[in-house]
Design a protein around this motif. Structure first.
Motif, mmCIF file in Angstrom:
data_model
loop_
_atom_site.group_PDB
_atom_site.id
_atom_site.type_symbol
_atom_site.label_atom_id
_atom_site.label_comp_id
_atom_site.label_asym_id
_atom_site.label_seq_id
_atom_site.Cartn_x
_atom_site.Cartn_y
_atom_site.Cartn_z
ATOM 1 N N ILE A 105 0.837 -1.203 0.000
ATOM 2 C CA ILE A 105 0.000 0.000 0.000
ATOM 3 C C ILE A 105 0.871 1.253 0.000
ATOM 4 C CG2 ILE A 105 -1.608 1.327 1.434
ATOM 5 C CD1 ILE A 105 -2.787 -1.423 2.268
ATOM 6 N N LYS A 106 1.882 1.209 0.838
ATOM 7 C CA LYS A 106 2.783 2.364 0.939
ATOM 8 C C LYS A 106 3.414 2.656 -0.427
ATOM 9 C CE LYS A 106 4.393 2.787 5.049
ATOM 10 N NZ LYS A 106 5.076 2.221 6.191
ATOM 11 N N ILE A 303 -8.741 -5.933 8.478
ATOM 12 C CA ILE A 303 -7.962 -4.697 8.500
ATOM 13 C C ILE A 303 -8.218 -3.965 7.187
ATOM 14 C CG2 ILE A 303 -5.599 -3.775 8.566
ATOM 15 C CD1 ILE A 303 -5.292 -6.960 9.780
ATOM 16 N N LYS A 304 -8.690 -2.715 7.300
ATOM 17 C CA LYS A 304 -8.980 -1.953 6.080
ATOM 18 C C LYS A 304 -8.291 -0.606 6.136
ATOM 19 C CE LYS A 304 -13.658 -3.770 5.734
ATOM 20 N NZ LYS A 304 -14.921 -3.580 6.446
ATOM 21 N N VAL A 305 -7.851 -0.119 4.980
ATOM 22 C CA VAL A 305 -7.388 1.264 4.915
ATOM 23 C C VAL A 305 -8.608 2.130 5.201
ATOM 24 C CG1 VAL A 305 -6.568 3.083 3.374
ATOM 25 C CG2 VAL A 305 -5.505 0.815 3.337
ATOM 26 N N ASN A 306 -8.475 3.062 6.132
ATOM 27 C CA ASN A 306 -9.630 3.832 6.569
ATOM 28 C C ASN A 306 -10.153 4.793 5.503
ATOM 29 O OD1 ASN A 306 -11.547 5.019 8.388
ATOM 30 N ND2 ASN A 306 -10.107 6.725 8.621
ATOM 31 N N TYR A 310 -8.415 6.492 -0.971
ATOM 32 C CA TYR A 310 -7.254 5.717 -1.399
ATOM 33 C C TYR A 310 -7.624 4.353 -1.981
ATOM 34 C CZ TYR A 310 -4.510 9.089 1.286
ATOM 35 O OH TYR A 310 -3.935 10.227 1.757
ATOM 36 N N HIS A 311 -8.849 3.905 -1.688
ATOM 37 C CA HIS A 311 -9.200 2.556 -2.135
ATOM 38 C C HIS A 311 -9.080 2.408 -3.643
ATOM 39 C CE1 HIS A 311 -11.543 1.173 1.685
ATOM 40 N NE2 HIS A 311 -10.367 1.677 1.953
ATOM 41 N N LYS A 312 -9.548 3.418 -4.362
ATOM 42 C CA LYS A 312 -9.500 3.336 -5.826
ATOM 43 C C LYS A 312 -8.059 3.274 -6.314
ATOM 44 C CE LYS A 312 -13.573 5.721 -7.259
ATOM 45 N NZ LYS A 312 -13.656 6.743 -6.264
ATOM 46 N N LEU A 313 -7.199 4.083 -5.688
ATOM 47 C CA LEU A 313 -5.788 4.078 -6.083
ATOM 48 C C LEU A 313 -5.141 2.723 -5.818
ATOM 49 C CD1 LEU A 313 -4.680 7.514 -4.575
ATOM 50 C CD2 LEU A 313 -4.955 6.949 -6.997
ATOM 51 N N PRO A 321 -9.878 -7.186 -2.830
ATOM 52 C CA PRO A 321 -9.422 -5.796 -2.749
ATOM 53 C C PRO A 321 -8.006 -5.774 -2.168
ATOM 54 C CG PRO A 321 -11.113 -6.239 -1.087
ATOM 55 C CD PRO A 321 -10.931 -7.501 -1.861
ATOM 56 N N LYS A 322 -7.198 -4.849 -2.610
ATOM 57 C CA LYS A 322 -5.832 -4.779 -2.075
ATOM 58 C C LYS A 322 -5.726 -3.819 -0.882
ATOM 59 C CE LYS A 322 -3.692 -4.258 -6.180
ATOM 60 N NZ LYS A 322 -2.543 -4.061 -7.087
ATOM 61 N N TRP A 323 -6.853 -3.153 -0.572
ATOM 62 C CA TRP A 323 -6.838 -2.206 0.551
ATOM 63 C C TRP A 323 -7.361 -2.839 1.841
ATOM 64 C CZ3 TRP A 323 -11.972 -2.293 1.449
ATOM 65 C CH2 TRP A 323 -12.820 -2.444 0.344
ATOM 66 N N ALA A 324 -7.616 -4.133 1.795
ATOM 67 C CA ALA A 324 -8.093 -4.820 3.007
ATOM 68 C C ALA A 324 -7.500 -6.209 3.061
ATOM 69 C CB ALA A 324 -9.616 -4.907 2.999
#
Ligand SMILES: [Zn+2]
Length: 684
Positions: A105-106, A303-306, A310-313, A321-324
């Motif tokens: 993600i980073k 665990i999800k990116v809040n 950013y989810h679309k990116l 999904p790659k954000w969770a």
């Protein structure tokens, strides 16, 4: 490189795995009558995926591994998930999986300006609820992720689901359906009773429900309305999608949870907003420890990116999904023989039943004991001495017997009967009305006294190093320590102590020194150590902070206690009852005479804490504290409390429902570090 014979074996193995998993899928999704525990299912599926990855030449499109999980059954209308497909989550099994997840993600965001929300992963069944014009329009199971089953009519039976809402535009709310552990146990108990009757009539018995998840799934997809009603399904909602935007309705995960709560939807309260992956890892282990106290099963943490922007990116893979990500608690189930059932008594007199087992290795440790909770638990599972049983160990939780292996085989052994007398003092056990547990009510019960003493000296209590439970037992037998007072009086019995086997000048001095040292403990430690019912660590700290002295607490009225913090009647009653007891009052006076500290000495300021001498502002709502609490808390840390935006601000802590405008203003005038928190203890 494998030779052709070996490859043939692997091909055959893959074929067999596919066949058995398909059979289970059929049972689970079409017949609502699964015969396999989830754990075994997952194991086989994992094995199949691993083999197919290693030998892609044997991978076929119709393999069950290619299916997100679940076909649709025939009894219900098939419906497409319109707004967005229902994804499953990728699993993480250890810390390094989580760190890898975060690194990806980073890399994509090229920044670390994002945060995480973690939520318990409910071991249930996913559902999507479509609302139109403010009314529940349709409820669809996940099915294969794209198409599910219309179970709307059964959703009217949820006790905690609002059927009408203020939002008029079309939205999908997504969540997890589950059945409480309590309800699961009682339904199985009913089946046991029913089976007793069937056995008498020489009829075929009904299998017990394998686990709460299968039961919830079977129930939600049951065609008989009356059956569904009787089983009391619950759910938690965690996602809201807008039909107009074809996207999330709100802007972040934490906002979604808060807004859903305001709309009276059931959300899981054990969610946390955390600033980075390191905090996530720490909290996961804390939640893992709390698992047993929950009335529903969880098998991990989501665990999800809040921040949704950013989810679309970050995007998706073809499946996830790659954000969770879902962190799965390690779990293992083994078969073993149950050799004996024995009760133990706790300090409150509560009886716990334990199993003695034939030794078995589970998650890397040898296990010979497991918990059986209470008599009802044993009876409901019809566990008998001699039974072959399944034993489950999940992470830090104590191993637990989860079921017998075979009903048929079990009949060889005698039905088990609960203990009637205390294992320590032989008093008759009592079952209080409305309680499942049995109690020994004898306050002079040796078992209870040893447990109380052990609680008193425990790490979270008075933290007296060198006094183990085993030693307390010896000292008790030798009349050296019979009660708490005797611990502090031990120095006057040094002669006797030295007469005991294995106690020399040095070891005796060590014990006496740590006892002496404990006299200077803070009041909250003492309150907790006294073992007043329902007064845990936090309640003890709250009392100590507010009232400063044990004598002050003694004088409080029922109403004062009831209205203090979130104490309520139960805790208030416990405290009143404790101070009503003459023996306890004498103990307090004795401790006072012995020089044990009975006052709150404030938080000891640790100058190495990063807030020491820093300018700190807290904005938004902190769940468990008001302004005064926060002021005092920061003062105790040695921080400078700020009541409004200032140029020299060092730290800005943000709670719930904060004002965005205020934060922007602070950002413009200072370069304070910004940290999101929910609770007071997270300000550090
Ligand atoms: Zn007893």
């Amino acid at each position: 490189m494998k030779n052709s014979d070996q490859l043939k074996i692997i091909e055959q193995k893959i074929f067999e795995l596919k066949k058995i998993i398909e059979k289970w899928n059929q049972e689970y999704y079409q017949n609502n009558d699964p015969t396999v525990d989830d754990y075994f299912y997952d194991q086989k599926l994992k094995e199949l995926i691993r083999l197919e990855e290693e030998y892609p030449q044997f991978k076929t499109d119709d393999s069950p591994s290619q299916n997100v999980g679940g076909n649709v059954s025939k009894g219900f209308k098939k419906v497409k998930h319109n707004i967005r497909e229902m994804f499953s989550l990728k699993n993480a099994f250890n810390q390094s999986d989580l760190i890898h997840f975060d690194e990806q993600i980073k890399k994509i965001l090229n920044s670390d300006d994002y945060s995480y929300v973690i939520e318990p992963k409910i071991d249930g069944l996913s559902i999507s609820l479509n609302y139109r014009n403010g009314k529940l329009f349709q409820a669809i199971t996940r099915g294969d992720g794209k198409v599910g089953e219309d179970v709307t009519k059964n959703c009217y039976l949820f006790e905690n689901l609002p059927l009408e809402i203020k939002i008029k535009e079309e939205i999908d709310l997504r969540g997890e359906v589950y059945i409480s552990i309590e309800k699961f146990n009682s339904l199985n108990q009913e089946r046991m009773l029913e089976n007793e009757r069937l056995i008498k009539e020489n009829k075929k018995i009904i299998p017990l429900f394998a686990n709460p998840r299968n039961l919830a799934s079977g129930t939600l997809r049951h065609l008989d309305y009356e059956v569904v009603k009787g089983r009391k399904l619950n759910l938690f909602i965690f996602q809201a999608l807008s039909a107009n935007k074809k996207d999330d309705y709100w802007d972040s995960q934490i906002e979604t949870l808060n807004k859903l709560k305001e709309l009276n939807f059931p959300i899981n309260e054990n969610n946390l907003h955390l600033k980075n992956i390191n905090e996530v890892i720490l909290k996961i282990f804390e939640i893992a420890k709390k698992r047993e106290q929950l009335n529903y099963e969880i098998d991990g943490i989501v665990i999800k990116v809040n921040e949704y922007k950013y989810h679309k990116l970050i995007g998706y893979t073809s499946k996830f999904p790659k954000w969770a990500i879902a962190y799965k608690f390690p779990t293992e189930i083994k078969k073993t023989k149950l050799l004996d059932i024995f009760p133990t008594v706790g300090r409150t007199g509560k009886i716990t039943y334990n199993a003695k087992l034939a030794k078995v290795n589970i998650l890397g440790t040898n296990v010979e004991r497991a918990t059986l909770h209470n008599a009802d638990y044993i009876k409901s599972l019809d566990i008998r001495i001699g039974s072959e049983v399944y034993l489950k160990k999940a992470g830090e939780i104590i191993p637990k017997v989860i079921s017998i292996v075979s009903l048929e085989d079990n009949k060889k052994y005698q039905r088990w009967n609960e203990a009637t007398n205390c294992p320590a003092c032989n008093s008759k056990l009592i079952r209080l009305e409305g309680e499942v547990d049995q109690y020994c009510l004898n306050i002079n019960c040796t078992g209870r006294i040893i447990e109380s003493l052990n609680h008193f000296v425990s790490k979270k209590g008075m933290n007296i190093e060198g006094l183990s439970k085993r030693q307390l037992e010896v000292f008790y037998q030798k009349d050296l320590i019979k009660n708490i007072y005797d611990i502090y009086n031990l120095k006057n019995k040094k002669e006797q102590l030295l007469n005991l086997e294995r106690y020399q000048e040095k070891s005796a001095n060590n014990i006496l020194n740590s006892i002496e040292k404990s006299k200077n403990n803070n009041l909250n430690q003492l309150i907790f150590a006294l073992g007043i019912r329902n007064i845990g660590e936090k309640a003890a700290l709250d009392l100590a902070r507010k009232y400063q002295s044990i004598f002050k607490i003694k004088e409080l009225s029922f109403d004062e206690l009831k209205n203090f913090n979130d104490f309520g009647e139960v805790r208030a009653n416990s405290i009143i009852a404790w101070f009503k007891n003459d023996l306890n009052l004498k103990l307090i006076n004795d401790l006072d005479k012995m020089g044990v500290n009975l006052n709150y000495m404030g938080e000891k300021i640790d100058k190495s804490n990063r807030l020491y001498n820093q300018n700190v502002l807290v904005t938004g709502v902190i769940e468990d504290a008001n302004r005064e609490n926060i002021k005092k808390y920061l003062k105790d840390l040695g921080a400078n409390y700020k009541s409004g935006p200032t140029k020299n601000l060092d730290y800005l802590f943000i709670g719930k429902n904060f004002s965005q405008a205020k934060i922007e203003k602070i950002r413009q005038i200072s370069d304070a570090k910004i940290i999101y928190v929910n609770k007071l203890s997270e300000i550090k």
